[in-house]
Design a protein around this motif. Structure first.
Motif, short mmCIF file in Angstrom:
data_model
loop_
_atom_site.label_atom_id
_atom_site.label_comp_id
_atom_site.label_asym_id
_atom_site.label_seq_id
_atom_site.Cartn_x
_atom_site.Cartn_y
_atom_site.Cartn_z
N PRO A 42 0.84 -1.20 0.00
CA PRO A 42 0.00 0.00 0.00
C PRO A 42 0.87 1.24 0.00
CG PRO A 42 -0.70 -1.57 1.69
CD PRO A 42 0.63 -2.02 1.20
N PRO A 43 0.34 2.36 -0.44
CA PRO A 43 1.14 3.59 -0.49
C PRO A 43 1.64 3.98 0.90
CG PRO A 43 -1.18 4.02 -0.95
CD PRO A 43 -1.01 2.56 -0.97
N GLY A 44 2.93 4.23 1.01
CA GLY A 44 3.53 4.66 2.25
C GLY A 44 3.72 3.57 3.29
N LYS A 45 3.46 2.32 2.90
CA LYS A 45 3.58 1.21 3.84
C LYS A 45 4.54 0.15 3.31
CE LYS A 45 -1.08 1.78 5.72
NZ LYS A 45 -2.38 1.11 6.03
N GLY A 46 4.82 -0.83 4.14
CA GLY A 46 5.72 -1.91 3.75
C GLY A 46 5.01 -2.99 2.97
N LEU A 47 5.78 -3.99 2.59
CA LEU A 47 5.24 -5.11 1.83
C LEU A 47 4.33 -5.96 2.73
CD1 LEU A 47 8.49 -6.19 -0.02
CD2 LEU A 47 6.52 -5.07 -1.05
N GLU A 48 3.23 -6.42 2.15
CA GLU A 48 2.29 -7.31 2.84
C GLU A 48 2.16 -8.61 2.06
OE1 GLU A 48 -0.85 -3.98 4.69
OE2 GLU A 48 -1.52 -5.46 3.21
N TRP A 49 2.44 -9.69 2.70
CA TRP A 49 2.21 -11.02 2.08
C TRP A 49 0.71 -11.26 2.02
CZ3 TRP A 49 0.02 -15.48 4.26
CH2 TRP A 49 0.24 -16.68 3.57
N ASP A 91 -7.53 -1.39 -0.05
CA ASP A 91 -6.87 -2.43 -0.84
C ASP A 91 -6.02 -1.85 -1.97
OD1 ASP A 91 -9.88 -4.22 -0.35
OD2 ASP A 91 -7.94 -4.77 0.52
N SER A 92 -6.01 -0.55 -2.11
CA SER A 92 -5.18 0.09 -3.12
C SER A 92 -3.71 -0.16 -2.79
CB SER A 92 -5.44 1.59 -3.16
OG SER A 92 -6.79 1.86 -3.47
N ALA A 93 -2.98 -0.65 -3.78
CA ALA A 93 -1.59 -1.01 -3.55
C ALA A 93 -0.94 -1.38 -4.87
CB ALA A 93 -1.49 -2.22 -2.59
N VAL A 94 0.39 -1.48 -4.83
CA VAL A 94 1.09 -2.15 -5.92
C VAL A 94 1.08 -3.65 -5.58
CG1 VAL A 94 3.23 -2.42 -7.20
CG2 VAL A 94 2.53 -0.15 -6.38
N TYR A 95 0.60 -4.44 -6.49
CA TYR A 95 0.50 -5.89 -6.28
C TYR A 95 1.61 -6.57 -7.09
CZ TYR A 95 -3.95 -5.50 -3.85
OH TYR A 95 -4.93 -5.22 -2.92
N TYR A 96 2.32 -7.44 -6.39
CA TYR A 96 3.40 -8.20 -7.01
C TYR A 96 3.11 -9.69 -6.95
CZ TYR A 96 6.23 -3.98 -6.08
OH TYR A 96 6.70 -2.70 -6.02
N CYS A 97 3.49 -10.42 -7.98
CA CYS A 97 3.57 -11.86 -7.86
C CYS A 97 5.05 -12.23 -7.72
CB CYS A 97 2.91 -12.60 -9.02
SG CYS A 97 3.48 -12.23 -10.68
N ALA A 105 9.42 -19.77 2.73
CA ALA A 105 8.28 -18.99 2.25
C ALA A 105 8.50 -17.50 2.25
CB ALA A 105 7.04 -19.34 3.06
N GLY A 106 9.41 -17.02 3.05
CA GLY A 106 9.63 -15.58 3.14
C GLY A 106 10.77 -15.06 2.28
#
Length: 121
Positions: A42-49, A91-97, A105-106
């Protein structure tokens, strides 16, 4: 060399379902070597699995998103898909696969370039 590419709409209206597809090349999603994973930032936040699907078809989801998340695969196209229902602006965010070795897993060896998704009317 495994390569991943996200695709899907960049704008999703609130209450609708976000659907993103990751196309994998250079490796088969049916092998049990990787967790095929979705991650968002999400904007201004860290990565979320967000969650993953394994070559076996087993899935795992972020607890806070579990009721709204589904990850599936299309082995004929070597793709896996994220569906997130009841979208809100949060839920707005940059989504990565990405792909992480099974048992690690991490730790993500391979990433897509990411795609911006905005939840807005």
């Amino acid at each position: 060399q495994v390569q991943l590419q996200e695709s899907g709409p960049g704008l999703v209206k609130p209450s609708q379902t976000l659907s993103l597809t990751c196309t994998v090349s250079g490796g088969s999603i049916t092998t049990n070597n990787y967790y095929w994973t979705w991650i968002r930032q999400p904007p201004g936040k860290g990565l979320e699995w967000v969650g993953y699907i394994a070559g076996s078809g087993n899935t795992a989801y972020r607890l806070s998103l579990k009721s709204r998340t589904s990850i599936s695969s299309d082995t004929s196209k070597n793709q896996f898909t994220l569906q997130l229902s009841s979208v809100t602006p949060e839920d707005s965010a940059v989504y990565y696969c990405a792909a992480a070795p099974v048992g690690m897993a991490g730790q993500f060896n391979y990433w897509g370039q990411g795609t911006q998704v905005t939840g807005s009317s």
